[in-house]
Design a protein around this motif. Structure first.
Motif, PDB file in Angstrom:
ATOM      1  N   ALA A  56      46.049  22.534  51.975  1.00  0.00           N
ATOM      2  CA  ALA A  56      46.678  21.237  51.692  1.00  0.00           C
ATOM      3  C   ALA A  56      46.147  20.628  50.394  1.00  0.00           C
ATOM      4  O   ALA A  56      46.912  20.032  49.619  1.00  0.00           O
ATOM      5  CB  ALA A  56      46.433  20.291  52.861  1.00  0.00           C
ATOM      6  N   SER A  57      44.867  20.807  50.132  1.00  0.00           N
ATOM      7  CA  SER A  57      44.282  20.171  48.938  1.00  0.00           C
ATOM      8  C   SER A  57      44.920  20.722  47.652  1.00  0.00           C
ATOM      9  O   SER A  57      45.203  19.964  46.716  1.00  0.00           O
ATOM     10  CB  SER A  57      42.767  20.408  48.911  1.00  0.00           C
ATOM     11  N   LEU A  58      45.186  22.028  47.609  1.00  0.00           N
ATOM     12  CA  LEU A  58      45.791  22.611  46.398  1.00  0.00           C
ATOM     13  C   LEU A  58      47.264  22.249  46.283  1.00  0.00           C
ATOM     14  O   LEU A  58      47.778  22.056  45.177  1.00  0.00           O
ATOM     15  CB  LEU A  58      45.620  24.138  46.410  1.00  0.00           C
ATOM     16  N   ILE A  59      47.944  22.139  47.429  1.00  0.00           N
ATOM     17  CA  ILE A  59      49.360  21.735  47.389  1.00  0.00           C
ATOM     18  C   ILE A  59      49.449  20.292  46.887  1.00  0.00           C
ATOM     19  O   ILE A  59      50.240  19.976  45.999  1.00  0.00           O
ATOM     20  CB  ILE A  59      50.007  21.884  48.783  1.00  0.00           C
ATOM     21  N   GLU A  60      48.604  19.429  47.434  1.00  0.00           N
ATOM     22  CA  GLU A  60      48.576  18.020  47.015  1.00  0.00           C
ATOM     23  C   GLU A  60      48.344  17.892  45.519  1.00  0.00           C
ATOM     24  O   GLU A  60      48.913  17.035  44.852  1.00  0.00           O
ATOM     25  CB  GLU A  60      47.446  17.280  47.761  1.00  0.00           C
ATOM     26  N   ALA A  61      47.488  18.777  44.993  1.00  0.00           N
ATOM     27  CA  ALA A  61      47.132  18.722  43.575  1.00  0.00           C
ATOM     28  C   ALA A  61      48.136  19.487  42.700  1.00  0.00           C
ATOM     29  O   ALA A  61      47.945  19.574  41.482  1.00  0.00           O
ATOM     30  CB  ALA A  61      45.735  19.304  43.381  1.00  0.00           C
ATOM     31  N   ASN A  62      49.188  20.022  43.309  1.00  0.00           N
ATOM     32  CA  ASN A  62      50.160  20.863  42.586  1.00  0.00           C
ATOM     33  C   ASN A  62      49.452  21.966  41.798  1.00  0.00           C
ATOM     34  O   ASN A  62      49.864  22.307  40.688  1.00  0.00           O
ATOM     35  CB  ASN A  62      51.008  20.011  41.627  1.00  0.00           C
ATOM     36  N   ASN A  63      48.423  22.529  42.405  1.00  0.00           N
ATOM     37  CA  ASN A  63      47.646  23.547  41.693  1.00  0.00           C
ATOM     38  C   ASN A  63      48.200  24.937  42.015  1.00  0.00           C
ATOM     39  O   ASN A  63      47.620  25.711  42.786  1.00  0.00           O
ATOM     40  CB  ASN A  63      46.164  23.428  42.084  1.00  0.00           C
ATOM     41  N   TRP A  64      49.332  25.244  41.395  1.00  0.00           N
ATOM     42  CA  TRP A  64      50.030  26.505  41.704  1.00  0.00           C
ATOM     43  C   TRP A  64      49.282  27.711  41.155  1.00  0.00           C
ATOM     44  O   TRP A  64      49.385  28.808  41.700  1.00  0.00           O
ATOM     45  CB  TRP A  64      51.477  26.452  41.185  1.00  0.00           C
ATOM     46  N   ALA A  65      48.511  27.499  40.091  1.00  0.00           N
ATOM     47  CA  ALA A  65      47.743  28.618  39.537  1.00  0.00           C
ATOM     48  C   ALA A  65      46.690  29.079  40.549  1.00  0.00           C
ATOM     49  O   ALA A  65      46.476  30.291  40.742  1.00  0.00           O
ATOM     50  CB  ALA A  65      47.078  28.202  38.231  1.00  0.00           C
ATOM     51  N   ALA A  66      46.044  28.116  41.202  1.00  0.00           N
ATOM     52  CA  ALA A  66      45.022  28.475  42.198  1.00  0.00           C
ATOM     53  C   ALA A  66      45.672  29.154  43.405  1.00  0.00           C
ATOM     54  O   ALA A  66      45.146  30.141  43.952  1.00  0.00           O
ATOM     55  CB  ALA A  66      44.250  27.236  42.625  1.00  0.00           C
ATOM     56  N   ILE A  67      46.829  28.646  43.825  1.00  0.00           N
ATOM     57  CA  ILE A  67      47.531  29.255  44.962  1.00  0.00           C
ATOM     58  C   ILE A  67      47.997  30.670  44.595  1.00  0.00           C
ATOM     59  O   ILE A  67      47.918  31.590  45.411  1.00  0.00           O
ATOM     60  CB  ILE A  67      48.692  28.341  45.431  1.00  0.00           C
ATOM     61  N   ALA A  68      48.418  30.845  43.357  1.00  0.00           N
ATOM     62  CA  ALA A  68      48.837  32.186  42.904  1.00  0.00           C
ATOM     63  C   ALA A  68      47.680  33.179  43.037  1.00  0.00           C
ATOM     64  O   ALA A  68      47.863  34.318  43.501  1.00  0.00           O
ATOM     65  CB  ALA A  68      49.321  32.128  41.452  1.00  0.00           C
ATOM     66  N   LYS A  69      46.489  32.745  42.646  1.00  0.00           N
ATOM     67  CA  LYS A  69      45.317  33.640  42.733  1.00  0.00           C
ATOM     68  C   LYS A  69      44.993  33.981  44.180  1.00  0.00           C
ATOM     69  O   LYS A  69      44.719  35.132  44.512  1.00  0.00           O
ATOM     70  CB  LYS A  69      44.090  32.945  42.124  1.00  0.00           C
ATOM     71  N   LEU A  70      45.009  32.968  45.031  1.00  0.00           N
ATOM     72  CA  LEU A  70      44.708  33.198  46.454  1.00  0.00           C
ATOM     73  C   LEU A  70      45.753  34.129  47.078  1.00  0.00           C
ATOM     74  O   LEU A  70      45.425  34.999  47.887  1.00  0.00           O
ATOM     75  CB  LEU A  70      44.669  31.865  47.208  1.00  0.00           C
ATOM     76  N   ALA A  71      47.010  33.926  46.683  1.00  0.00           N
ATOM     77  CA  ALA A  71      48.090  34.758  47.236  1.00  0.00           C
ATOM     78  C   ALA A  71      47.940  36.207  46.787  1.00  0.00           C
ATOM     79  O   ALA A  71      48.084  37.141  47.593  1.00  0.00           O
ATOM     80  CB  ALA A  71      49.450  34.207  46.807  1.00  0.00           C
ATOM     81  N   ALA A  72      47.641  36.382  45.509  1.00  0.00           N
ATOM     82  CA  ALA A  72      47.502  37.750  44.984  1.00  0.00           C
ATOM     83  C   ALA A  72      46.349  38.473  45.684  1.00  0.00           C
ATOM     84  O   ALA A  72      46.476  39.653  46.048  1.00  0.00           O
ATOM     85  CB  ALA A  72      47.276  37.706  43.474  1.00  0.00           C
ATOM     86  N   ALA A  73      45.253  37.758  45.904  1.00  0.00           N
ATOM     87  CA  ALA A  73      44.113  38.374  46.596  1.00  0.00           C
ATOM     88  C   ALA A  73      44.477  38.703  48.039  1.00  0.00           C
ATOM     89  O   ALA A  73      44.102  39.767  48.562  1.00  0.00           O
ATOM     90  CB  ALA A  73      42.909  37.429  46.551  1.00  0.00           C
ATOM     91  N   ALA A  74      45.225  37.819  48.684  1.00  0.00           N
ATOM     92  CA  ALA A  74      45.643  38.074  50.069  1.00  0.00           C
ATOM     93  C   ALA A  74      46.572  39.287  50.137  1.00  0.00           C
ATOM     94  O   ALA A  74      46.474  40.117  51.052  1.00  0.00           O
ATOM     95  CB  ALA A  74      46.333  36.842  50.646  1.00  0.00           C
ATOM     96  N   ALA A  75      47.477  39.377  49.162  1.00  0.00           N
ATOM     97  CA  ALA A  75      48.415  40.513  49.154  1.00  0.00           C
ATOM     98  C   ALA A  75      47.655  41.827  48.997  1.00  0.00           C
ATOM     99  O   ALA A  75      47.982  42.826  49.656  1.00  0.00           O
ATOM    100  CB  ALA A  75      49.436  40.340  48.026  1.00  0.00           C
ATOM    101  N   ILE A  76      46.627  41.813  48.148  1.00  0.00           N
ATOM    102  CA  ILE A  76      45.816  43.037  47.971  1.00  0.00           C
ATOM    103  C   ILE A  76      45.082  43.364  49.272  1.00  0.00           C
ATOM    104  O   ILE A  76      45.019  44.526  49.692  1.00  0.00           O
ATOM    105  CB  ILE A  76      44.829  42.857  46.791  1.00  0.00           C
ATOM    106  N   ALA A  77      44.556  42.338  49.939  1.00  0.00           N
ATOM    107  CA  ALA A  77      43.834  42.570  51.201  1.00  0.00           C
ATOM    108  C   ALA A  77      44.746  43.171  52.268  1.00  0.00           C
ATOM    109  O   ALA A  77      44.286  43.840  53.196  1.00  0.00           O
ATOM    110  CB  ALA A  77      43.230  41.259  51.705  1.00  0.00           C
ATOM    111  N   GLY A  78      46.048  42.930  52.148  1.00  0.00           N
ATOM    112  CA  GLY A  78      47.000  43.456  53.129  1.00  0.00           C
ATOM    113  C   GLY A  78      47.402  44.902  52.867  1.00  0.00           C
ATOM    114  O   GLY A  78      48.077  45.523  53.696  1.00  0.00           O
ATOM    115  N   LYS A  79      47.001  45.438  51.712  1.00  0.00           N
ATOM    116  CA  LYS A  79      47.434  46.813  51.349  1.00  0.00           C
ATOM    117  C   LYS A  79      46.600  47.860  52.084  1.00  0.00           C
ATOM    118  O   LYS A  79      45.421  47.675  52.322  1.00  0.00           O
ATOM    119  CB  LYS A  79      47.302  47.042  49.844  1.00  0.00           C
TER     120      LYS A  79
END
Ligand SMILES: O=C(O)C(=O)C[C@H](O)[C@H](O)COP(=O)(O)O
Length: 214
Positions: A191-214
């Motif tokens: 929620a804190s990153l969404i509130e801050a519109n910090n899409w760059a940080a969410i992009a990094k977290l998402a990319a790391a999560a996607a790699i963890a799923g491989k």
């Protein structure tokens, strides 16, 4: 599309991406931006929780704006919500638990649905209604992969989405359990990153999560 075909398509997608981001959002534009960011970074399925006052509207708008993403609804607690979720065009529904009312309603509606279970009795209720892919919730508190493995004895055809307390670090190991289809979690869109519109940080977290799923 007939329910079984829809379900097969969703299961195929979840078995490929293996990490399902769970989004709590009340603002349509932020939710669309967040889901687009998750998808651009490899997370092409998402659960939007019905936890905020505007969540059903958020769900409907994200479904419209992001047709390339497999968008589902979470926190479904009532049969009425199931009907509303289906009306949004969402791909699937998920609940944190299971009740006979919800199980009946989901089976009747033909909406691809993943009930929540915390143990064997919940799972038996799910199976009575034909649901053999379930959310184990709250996964970390009810035993995570140990619970999934134990339930795999009497219920060998069931597959689990482990959710609740899952972390990036734990994900690769959780996904090694043979009857775990995928994990779900909110860590890549806090929620804190969404509130801050910090899409760059969410992009990094998402990319790391996607790699963890491989
Ligand atoms: O509201 C629901 O039905 C849910 O979907 C519950 C969520 O799955 C968990 O709250 C996510 O757990 P965390 O990743 O630990 O934040």
């Amino acid at each position: 599309m007939e329910m079984q075909m829809k379900m097969s398509a969703i299961l195929k997608q979840l078995s490929q991406v293996r990490v399902l981001p769970i989004l709590v959002a009340d603002d349509v534009q932020q939710a669309i931006r967040c889901v687009a960011t998750l998808a651009e970074n490899g997370l092409s399925a998402v659960e939007i929780t019905l936890r905020t006052p505007n969540a059903m509207n958020v769900l409907a708008e994200v479904v419209k704006a992001c047709p390339e993403v497999c968008v589902g609804a979470g926190t479904i607690l009532t049969a009425q919500q199931l009907i509303e979720v289906q009306d949004t065009g969402a791909a699937f529904g998920i609940s944190p638990g299971i009740t006979p009312t919800l199980a009946h309603a989901a089976a009747d509606l033909g909406l691809p649905y993943f009930p929540g279970v915390g143990g064997a009795s919940d799972l038996m209720l799910a199976l009575e209604h034909g649901f053999n892919v379930v959310k184990l919730f709250p996964s970390d508190l009810v035993g995570s992969t140990k619970m999934a493995k134990a339930l795999g004895g009497p219920f060998p055809d069931v597959r689990f989405c482990l959710t609740g307390g899952v972390t990036l670090e734990a994900t690769p190991q959780l996904l090694q359990q043979s009857n775990v289809l995928c994990v779900g979690g909110s860590w890549m869109c806090p929620a804190s990153l969404i509130e801050a519109n910090n899409w760059a940080a969410i992009a990094k977290l998402a990319a790391a999560a996607a790699i963890a799923g491989k």
